[in-house]
Design a protein around this motif. Sequence first.
Motif, PDB file in Angstrom:
ATOM      1  N   ALA A  69       0.843  -1.191   0.000  1.00 54.37           N
ATOM      2  CA  ALA A  69       0.000   0.000   0.000  1.00 54.37           C
ATOM      3  C   ALA A  69       0.879   1.242   0.000  1.00 54.37           C
ATOM      4  O   ALA A  69       2.025   1.205   0.433  1.00 54.37           O
ATOM      5  CB  ALA A  69      -0.913   0.012   1.219  1.00 54.37           C
TER       6      ALA A  69
ATOM      7  N   TYR B 158      -3.646   0.419  -3.215  1.00 53.95           N
ATOM      8  CA  TYR B 158      -3.404  -0.865  -2.566  1.00 53.95           C
ATOM      9  C   TYR B 158      -3.124  -1.958  -3.590  1.00 53.95           C
ATOM     10  O   TYR B 158      -3.643  -1.933  -4.707  1.00 53.95           O
ATOM     11  CB  TYR B 158      -4.627  -1.281  -1.754  1.00 53.95           C
TER      12      TYR B 158
ATOM     13  N   LYS C 247      -6.577  -5.279  -0.829  1.00 57.75           N
ATOM     14  CA  LYS C 247      -7.641  -4.287  -0.976  1.00 57.75           C
ATOM     15  C   LYS C 247      -8.896  -4.753  -0.252  1.00 57.75           C
ATOM     16  O   LYS C 247      -9.318  -5.898  -0.378  1.00 57.75           O
ATOM     17  CB  LYS C 247      -7.928  -4.085  -2.459  1.00 57.75           C
TER      18      LYS C 247
END
Length: 126
Positions: free
Chosen positions: A48, A59, A64
């Motif tokens: 990230a 991300y 995610k």
Amino acid sequence: VQLQASGGGLAQAGDSLRLSCTASGRTWSNYAMGWFRQAPGKEREFVATISWGGKSLYYADSVKGRFTISRANAKNTMYLQMNSLKPEDTAVYYCAATEEPASTTVRALAREYEYWGQGTLVTVSS
């Protein structure tokens, strides 16, 4: 800039952990920041990134919806909230920083980062 990552440890699948990365040495606010990880026997991979203004986030697909990156510039600290952990999240997690004049730019490539923390180990058991 010197970076210190912390917060790793042992977790079970489905648990949560929060990693922190504290910076010292220079003004914090003009640096894009990122988290990367390296699992045993694998290459380091992007997790990230967050812009220095804090508004742009990006991300890896694998995290995610489960991980959240944030930062508190006044505290010189960046965070990675990791929820719904999976065994495949097991890795050494590294924080990184690079000087970035644009407040909305994020960096997802390891080679774009100048400074790295020492890493903190996250182990997730099934």
